[in-house]
Design an enzyme around this catalytic site. Structure first.
Site: not given
Length: 180
Positions: A31, A58, A137, A140, A163, A172
């Site tokens: 990130r 995050k 982003h 990523r 994740h 994704y």
């Protein structure tokens, strides 16, 4: 696109920084806040690659920190790009990624997370892509898409990207598996 982007980075202090931002951000599925939050003492080189300590993220609400492994690359090595940037900028402590003012003067402050988005957009435009379609982003997302296209394990992808939800990563992967 990442390889094309780093190929057009100029041979300048700004180009070295931008190349390191792009390659490290991609290789670590990072990130933008994680990238700009890195300090020199968050790096540890090993024989196998580079260990990054991400102090806060995050998905790390408890602020326990996370380790990200960066493997050396054959075509465009994020570790070599980072070393080149740090050496040219003479950075030995403090923030890794910093603003560069006109005339090549390096700031001691941290690069903003918004600046990472601008770097990605700038290089997308340089290789003929619509910058409006890219953001920080994209580093990523690009990692996850490339990993899925290469047949990487979903569990390894989640390990690298940090994740916690399979459903998020599935988003994704879905597009890359349409024609398999």
């Amino acid at each position: 696109y990442i390889l094309a982007m780093v190929k057009v980075a100029p041979d300048s202090l700004t180009g070295l920084r931008d190349r390191a931002v792009l390659l490290l951000g991609f290789a670590g599925a990072m990130r933008r806040s994680e990238l700009v939050g890195l300090n020199v003492n968050d790096l540890k080189e090993t024989r196998a690659g580079l260990r990054l300590y991400i102090r806060t993220s995050k998905t790390d609400q408890e602020r326990l920190g996370q380790i990200v492994a960066i493997a050396p690359g054959n075509t465009a090595c994020p570790i070599k790009a980072l070393r080149a940037w740090l050496a040219a900028a003479k950075i030995t402590s403090g923030p890794i990624f910093r603003p560069i003012f006109n005339g090549g003067h390096l700031s001691t402050s941290r690069l903003s997370d918004r600046a990472v988005a601008e770097i990605v957009k700038t290089y997308a435009k340089r290789i003929g892509l619509d910058p409006a379609s890219f953001s920080a982003h994209s580093l990523r997302a690009g990692f996850l898409t490339s990993a899925a296209q290469s047949g990487a394990s979903v569990f390894k992808m989640m390990d690298v990207s940090r994740h916690k939800s399979m459903d998020t990563v599935r988003g994704y992967i879905r597009d890359t598996e349409l024609f398999r």
